[in-house]
Design a protein around this motif. Structure first.
Motif, PDB file in Angstrom:
ATOM      1  N   LEU A 173       0.838  -1.302  -0.192  1.00  0.00           N
ATOM      2  CA  LEU A 173      -0.251   0.195  -0.015  1.00  0.00           C
ATOM      3  C   LEU A 173       0.806   1.202   0.062  1.00  0.00           C
ATOM      4  O   LEU A 173       0.309   2.334  -0.262  1.00  0.00           O
ATOM      5  N   LYS A 176       0.785   3.814  -3.002  1.00  0.00           N
ATOM      6  CA  LYS A 176      -0.454   3.569  -3.816  1.00  0.00           C
ATOM      7  C   LYS A 176      -1.471   4.893  -3.646  1.00  0.00           C
ATOM      8  O   LYS A 176      -1.281   5.591  -2.731  1.00  0.00           O
ATOM      9  N   PHE A 178      -4.809   6.569  -3.109  1.00  0.00           N
ATOM     10  CA  PHE A 178      -6.129   6.200  -2.821  1.00  0.00           C
ATOM     11  C   PHE A 178      -7.005   7.410  -3.190  1.00  0.00           C
ATOM     12  O   PHE A 178      -6.791   8.663  -2.964  1.00  0.00           O
ATOM     13  N   ALA A 201      -6.147   5.038   5.327  1.00  0.00           N
ATOM     14  CA  ALA A 201      -5.322   5.079   4.235  1.00  0.00           C
ATOM     15  C   ALA A 201      -3.908   5.750   4.262  1.00  0.00           C
ATOM     16  O   ALA A 201      -2.952   5.186   4.060  1.00  0.00           O
ATOM     17  N   MET A 206      -0.349   5.307   2.029  1.00  0.00           N
ATOM     18  CA  MET A 206      -1.108   5.721   0.887  1.00  0.00           C
ATOM     19  C   MET A 206      -1.031   7.370   0.257  1.00  0.00           C
ATOM     20  O   MET A 206      -1.348   8.105   1.314  1.00  0.00           O
TER      21      MET A 206
END
Length: 345
Positions: A173, A176, A178, A201, A206
């Motif tokens: 994660l 990444k 979101f 998140a 993220m």
């Protein structure tokens, strides 16, 4: 790691290491769901589920969790007692919480926006129960936070972007993108699920983009926590006000309707006014065309899904939809949290 007796009201209250500890146990419980290893963790223990607001997934998942851990979940509503509110006399939280703690090993509370006179009052109820009860208070969704949903979300994202179902990889994660996007629809949804998603998140590294029409800002404190979490992880946090740009290169897309900050007037939740206001903002639906602009993103949603408004059927039922895996994960993360806080696992 000792989490016995801890409350779980907001994920921000637990360290990332504590959250990962619960998530690792949840994954083990998912892989060996009916193993004898777990069936006596809460043996002879009662978990009270206090529902100001009803729920399909929350009641079933918590009740199943207690059963699979060898315990018992007891359902109650405010109508079962005489509780003091701002408008009527009755039993105080101090008295109710102290007595309930004598009967049970844990207490879950669900209280959302239409059962309180102002934003934040539901969360204050949980904090007050936690003050007086000497057993764990577990948040089954209040008007600010939905921590069990947040854990189920991040577990599902880490499964889909990691090693598959039951084998989440949280390192995947990091970095990444979101996307949390406001969704169209004749609804008046609370902030708890989307705020839980922002917090979890950002805690797991993220990059976060939030997209919503002007006038749909969320809790300033939660936004500041999200910003701080991102800074600590050297991640980006962006806010955009158009329905398209946020999809670019996203890895996880979360589309959900939520109310405006003006949802309370004179101590009342203005549901109809919020629905009318939301209907003025069309074109905020997650579609296959918008998903095509992502980096093969998964679609996530806490359910129930307003199909055709928040998201099209093509996306919600498509091959990159994680909604059912995440709904299932509610059971596993709740088992883990109950085992750790109530069962001294």
């Amino acid at each position: 790691m000792d989490l016995y007796g801890r409350d779980f009201i907001c994920t921000q209250d637990w360290s990332v290491e504590e959250l990962k500890h619960a998530l690792e146990l949840a994954a083990k419980m998912k892989r060996g769901r009916f193993s004898d290893r777990w069936t006596s963790v809460l043996e002879h223990k009662t978990f009270i589920m206090f529902f100001y607001n009803p729920s399909v997934r929350t009641r079933i998942s918590f009740e199943a969790a207690a059963t699979e851990l060898g315990g018992h979940a007891q359902y109650m509503t405010p109508s079962a007692g005489r509780f003091k509110t701002e408008k009527k006399a009755g039993e105080t939280i101090e008295d109710a919480a102290t007595v309930m703690a004598r009967y049970a090993s844990g207490l879950g509370i669900r209280i959302l926006e239409d059962k309180v006179p102002r934003y934040g009052a539901g969360d204050e109820v949980l904090v007050e129960y936690a003050k007086w009860a000497n057993v764990p208070i577990l948040n089954m969704a209040d008007d600010r936070f939905h921590p069990c949903q947040g854990l189920a979300d991040v577990m599902g994202w880490a499964e889909w972007l990691g090693h598959g179902v039951g084998r989440p990889n949280y390192e995947t994660l990091q970095g990444k993108k979101f996307l949390l996007s406001w969704g169209s629809g004749a609804l008046a949804r609370s902030w708890c699920s989307v705020q839980a998603a922002l917090l979890i998140a950002s805690r797991f590294g993220m990059d976060v983009t939030m997209a919503h029409p002007e006038g749909y800002d969320l809790d300033p404190e939660v936004i500041e926590w999200t910003r701080q979490n991102c800074e600590e992880n050297e991640a980006d946090f962006d806010v955009v006000h158009d329905p398209d740009s946020g999809y670019e290169n996203a890895h996880v897309v979360y589309s959900r309707n939520w109310v405006s900050p003006d949802a309370y007037q004179n101590g009342e939740f203005q549901k109809e006014a919020e629905i009318e206001k939301a209907m003025a903002h069309q074109g905020w639906t997650t579609t296959a065309e918008r998903m095509a602009r992502t980096d093969n993103a998964i679609f996530t949603h806490p359910m129930p899904v307003d199909r055709g408004n928040e998201v099209t059927d093509e996306v919600a039922s498509g091959p990159r939809s994680a909604i059912y895996d995440i709904a299932e994960n509610r059971l596993h993360v709740q088992k883990a949290v109950m085992a750790l806080t109530m069962g001294n696992w």
